[in-house]
Write a protein that holds these residues in place. Structure first.
Motif, short mmCIF file in Angstrom:
data_model
loop_
_atom_site.label_atom_id
_atom_site.label_comp_id
_atom_site.label_asym_id
_atom_site.label_seq_id
_atom_site.Cartn_x
_atom_site.Cartn_y
_atom_site.Cartn_z
N TYR A 161 0.85 -1.19 0.00
CA TYR A 161 0.00 0.00 0.00
C TYR A 161 0.88 1.24 0.00
O TYR A 161 2.11 1.15 0.07
N ARG A 162 0.28 2.40 -0.09
CA ARG A 162 1.04 3.65 -0.06
C ARG A 162 1.33 4.01 1.39
O ARG A 162 0.42 4.27 2.17
N PRO A 163 2.63 4.05 1.77
CA PRO A 163 2.96 4.35 3.17
C PRO A 163 3.08 5.85 3.41
O PRO A 163 3.15 6.65 2.47
N LYS A 164 3.11 6.21 4.67
CA LYS A 164 3.41 7.59 5.05
C LYS A 164 4.85 7.92 4.62
O LYS A 164 5.69 7.03 4.47
N LEU A 165 5.11 9.20 4.44
CA LEU A 165 6.46 9.63 4.09
C LEU A 165 7.27 9.87 5.35
O LEU A 165 6.89 10.67 6.20
N PHE A 166 8.37 9.16 5.49
CA PHE A 166 9.29 9.34 6.61
C PHE A 166 10.58 9.94 6.06
O PHE A 166 11.14 9.43 5.07
N LEU A 173 2.39 -0.34 13.92
CA LEU A 173 2.38 -1.00 12.62
C LEU A 173 1.17 -0.59 11.79
O LEU A 173 1.27 -0.38 10.58
N GLY A 174 0.02 -0.47 12.43
CA GLY A 174 -1.20 -0.15 11.71
C GLY A 174 -1.24 1.25 11.15
O GLY A 174 -2.12 1.58 10.35
N GLU A 175 -0.29 2.11 11.56
CA GLU A 175 -0.28 3.49 11.10
C GLU A 175 0.82 3.79 10.07
O GLU A 175 1.09 4.94 9.75
N VAL A 176 1.44 2.73 9.56
CA VAL A 176 2.45 2.93 8.52
C VAL A 176 1.80 3.38 7.23
O VAL A 176 2.34 4.18 6.47
N SER A 177 0.61 2.87 6.98
CA SER A 177 -0.11 3.21 5.75
C SER A 177 -0.55 4.66 5.77
O SER A 177 -1.03 5.16 6.80
N ALA A 178 -0.40 5.34 4.63
CA ALA A 178 -0.87 6.72 4.53
C ALA A 178 -2.38 6.79 4.67
O ALA A 178 -2.93 7.74 5.20
N SER A 179 -3.09 5.74 4.21
CA SER A 179 -4.54 5.74 4.29
C SER A 179 -5.02 5.62 5.74
O SER A 179 -6.09 6.10 6.09
N LEU A 181 7.42 -4.19 2.46
CA LEU A 181 7.30 -4.16 1.00
C LEU A 181 6.78 -2.81 0.53
O LEU A 181 7.23 -2.26 -0.47
N SER A 182 5.83 -2.25 1.28
CA SER A 182 5.29 -0.93 0.93
C SER A 182 6.35 0.14 1.07
O SER A 182 6.46 1.05 0.23
N LEU A 183 7.15 0.05 2.13
CA LEU A 183 8.24 1.02 2.32
C LEU A 183 9.33 0.84 1.25
O LEU A 183 9.95 1.81 0.83
N LEU A 184 9.55 -0.40 0.82
CA LEU A 184 10.51 -0.64 -0.26
C LEU A 184 10.03 -0.01 -1.56
O LEU A 184 10.82 0.58 -2.31
N MET A 185 8.74 -0.15 -1.84
CA MET A 185 8.18 0.48 -3.03
C MET A 185 8.36 1.99 -2.97
O MET A 185 8.73 2.64 -3.95
N ASP A 186 8.13 2.55 -1.80
CA ASP A 186 8.30 3.98 -1.61
C ASP A 186 9.77 4.37 -1.80
O ASP A 186 10.09 5.39 -2.41
N ALA A 187 10.68 3.55 -1.28
CA ALA A 187 12.12 3.82 -1.43
C ALA A 187 12.53 3.76 -2.89
O ALA A 187 13.37 4.55 -3.35
N TYR A 188 11.96 2.84 -3.64
CA TYR A 188 12.26 2.75 -5.07
C TYR A 188 11.83 4.02 -5.80
O TYR A 188 12.56 4.58 -6.60
N GLN A 189 10.63 4.49 -5.49
CA GLN A 189 10.11 5.69 -6.17
C GLN A 189 10.91 6.93 -5.79
O GLN A 189 11.00 7.88 -6.57
N ARG A 190 11.50 6.94 -4.61
CA ARG A 190 12.26 8.11 -4.15
C ARG A 190 13.75 7.95 -4.39
O ARG A 190 14.55 8.77 -3.93
N ARG A 191 14.16 6.88 -5.09
CA ARG A 191 15.55 6.65 -5.51
C ARG A 191 16.51 6.42 -4.36
O ARG A 191 17.67 6.81 -4.39
#
Length: 678
Positions: free
Chosen positions: A412-417, A656-662, A519-529
């Protein structure tokens, strides 16, 4: 000594050789991306390519390699007289270093002449030098995204436009773009992958005899380069003649309706996005036909083109491996060739394509089941799930050391850290930093080549010295007056995951949630290079499962295979983290780290385990390390140990339940709804 190893002497890279050759026959294909492990002759073959290409005619003295046969050449050095001098020279191979600036690539104002003589003159960049040649980018995946975009735009449009620092120039820039990369060091974004015309996967040969031949030829070349080159001189000349003949023939190749329809069927069956795949495949098929001395496109041409043009266009997210199902490709193409007459075998082929691909399409879609599932496999799966549930219950009750492996769910889309403060690292999309791109926030003296001129600050620096320089009218500038713009943008960071895989985390549902969050944070890391690293801890120690790398897909693979069970060596994990970060500060000092500890905060291995862990955490926190603790504790009665760990680390605490941006959005929406109801 020959400058390069002979192109025809390279062993075991037939697909790469074909892709490079087709791109030189028809540069409109859009270049080649070569992906492969280290030591597979990627750079060797690219550097050898220029030596087998036919020489070109250029206008003598023109800095932009203008073709004398062009009626309206796009060259800033023009216009040219009708009887220009013509010279013949070899095709250039221009190498673009990973650290190149935009000024170096595009060209810019000639600073010395502008400051000393007051003359506005354009200084050509690498794109101008590469016109009608080859532009080679080694480790293209490490090049800044905006530079890769710029190169691909120029390659697609055939020209480069410069509008900056008082310079307005447009020049021709038609070149074959070749990029090589090691996937272990990070992937290109799917949007950029699609812009390369062809792609090739290369690997070291596994056949012992082939490996022996590689070594034999390399040793012979190093022992006597001239003699070795002479051995392949005839092969090189033959290859040059064949390429030249194909270049003349390619414009005469006929892409029949049958060929275009087959190409469309193939691209549609593999579900590639957009129309670029169809166009590139058509151009590559025509080049392949010309390479084989034909003026009509056959089935073998389409097959060869599709194998090179489609694999990288089938990726939907960074965790999808590039590739193409060649059996499905053969099934779509069928056995027919272009019909000599309208009453050919088209009917049978249509029936084959309508009936057969239904079995092969479903495996190509992520997450879909085979068309004919194995019932016995389903039964086995159910019994495995029952045994898995039993083991989870035992672990929750008694903390057994039995190991389990849970699979992550859909990310899912995570919060930005982010890392606090302002950094100065590599350009990215996470934390605030001073970068080469972004909004202008100030000016500084020039300390190196490149950078954007801050015109007003340059004038302000020069103005007080005009009287001493004897000027009463126009300004006189000197090199010391030059001021460059300071820009603030965003940087990429090192995201180091420290993951608790002990028995207290082994419950299947909990580990699924943990892996999905990572996995969601990894996806976010990929998009942010970002670069990522993975430390896991369980039983009696911590392991660096993945050294810091830009390859997010490797991290995802290691995560999926991560077992859980045993005791919790939290202190050992934090000590391992400190060691990894210490080494990374030496290797990559500009890249600021963000530590993400994923745990329930328990420590059960060794004497005074919890106290030791908190002691190490305090030392880490005192270093100013930016960190985040994701609390995986569940249930009504909680010990709050992860929160205590966050306090010692001086880290941000996130359940853990608040990692998601949603999750955060839902909380806000709920609050707004209650306020409105009141």
């Amino acid at each position: 000594m020959p400058q390069h190893y002979p192109f025809s002497a390279v062993v075991g890279s037939d697909d790469m050789a074909l892709a490079l050759t087709l791109s030189t026959i028809s540069p409109a294909i859009g270049g080649v991306l070569v992906r492969g492990e280290k030591g597979t002759a990627k750079s060797t073959m690219v550097r050898a390519l220029a030596s087998v290409l036919p020489p070109i005619d250029v206008i003598a003295g023109d800095r932009f390699s203008t073709d004398p046969r062009e009626s309206n050449p796009l060259s800033p050095d023009g216009p040219f007289a009708a009887d220009v001098d013509v010279e013949t020279r070899p095709v250039r191979l221009v190498e673009l270093p990973v650290g190149a600036t935009e000024d170096r690539v595009l060209g810019s104002l000639h600073l010395e002449k502008a400051l000393s003589d007051g003359v506005t003159e354009y200084e050509p960049g690498l794109l101008a030098r590469a016109h009608r040649g080859i532009l080679y980018v080694d480790e293209v995946n490490l090049l800044h995204d905006h530079l890769v975009d710029l190169l691909l735009d120029a390659a697609a449009m055939g020209r480069s436009t410069v509008e900056r620092d008082g310079v307005s120039v447009e020049h021709a820039a038609r070149f074959v773009l070749v990029g090589t990369m090691n996937p272990e060091e990070g992937e290109l974004r799917p949007q950029l992958l699609d812009r390369f015309g062809l792609t090739v996967e290369v690997a070291a040969p596994r056949d012992p005899e082939t490996r022996v031949e590689v070594v034999r030829r390399r040793l012979a070349y190093e022992a006597d380069p001239d003699a070795f080159a002479a051995t392949y001189a005839e092969d090189e000349a033959t290859l040059t003649d064949r390429i030249q003949a194909a270049q003349k023939l390619v414009d005469q190749v006929d892409l029949s309706e049958w060929a275009l329809l087959k190409i469309a069927e193939v691209c549609a069956a593999f579900e590639v996005d957009g129309m670029r795949a169809d166009i590139v495949t058509a151009r590559a098929a025509a080049a392949h036909a010309a390479w084989n001395g034909r003026t009509s496109v056959l089935r073998e041409d389409i097959r060869a083109a599709a194998r090179l043009a489609l694999p990288h266009r089938r990726r939907r997210n960074p965790f999808d491996a590039p590739g193409i199902d060649e059996d499905l490709l053969d099934q779509i193409l069928g056995d027919d060739e272009p019909p000599p007459e309208p009453e050919g075998d088209g009917t049978d082929d249509v029936e084959t394509q309508e009936s057969e691909p239904s079995e092969s399409d479903s495996p190509s879609e992520p997450g879909s089941d085979p068309a004919e599932p194995d019932v016995s496999a389903q039964d086995r799966g159910e019994s495995q799930q029952e045994r898995q549930s039993q083991r989870e219950a035992e672990q929750q009750q008694g903390g057994t050391s039995e190991v389990t492996v849970a699979a992550p769910q859909q990310p899912y889309r995570p919060k930005l850290f982010t890392v606090g403060g302002t950094g100065a690292g590599e350009s990215g999309k996470r934390s605030r930093a001073i970068t080469e791109t972004g909004r202008r926030i100030g000016a500084q003296r020039r300390t190196s080549q490149g950078g954007s001129i801050h015109l007003m600050e340059t004038i302000r620096a020069a103005a007080p010295h005009q009287h001493a320089r004897g000027r009463t009218g126009s300004l006189e500038f000197r090199a010391d007056d030059l001021r460059l713009a300071v820009k603030e943008g965003h940087e990429s960071n090192l995201i180091l995951f420290c993951v608790d895989a002990s028995g207290s985390m082994a419950a299947r549902k909990r580990m699924e949630q943990v892996k999905t969050a990572i996995l969601s944070l990894l996806m976010d890391a990929y998009q942010r290079r970002d670069k990522v690293g993975l430390i896991t801890f369980r039983q009696d120690g911590a392991e660096l499962a993945l050294p810091p790398t830009g390859s997010i897909d490797i991290a995802a693979t290691r995560l999926a295979e991560l077992p859980a069970g045993g005791r919790t060596p939290l202190a050992e994990a934090l000590l391992k983290t400190a060691d990894v970060l210490r080494l990374e500060r030496v290797r990559d000092p500009r890249r600021r780290p963000l530590l993400v500890v994923i745990t329930d905060g328990r420590a059960t291995y060794g004497d005074n385990a919890l106290a030791r862990a908190h002691h190490v955490a305090k030392h880490l926190g005192a270093t100013g390390l930016a960190s985040l603790v994701i609390d995986c504790e569940t249930g009504k009665f909680r010990m709050g140990l992860a929160s205590q760990l966050a306090d010692h680390l001086m880290a941000e605490y996130v359940p853990l339940g608040e990692v998601s941006a949603s999750a955060l959005t839902d909380v806000v929406r709920s609050g707004l709804h209650e306020t409105g109801a009141a």
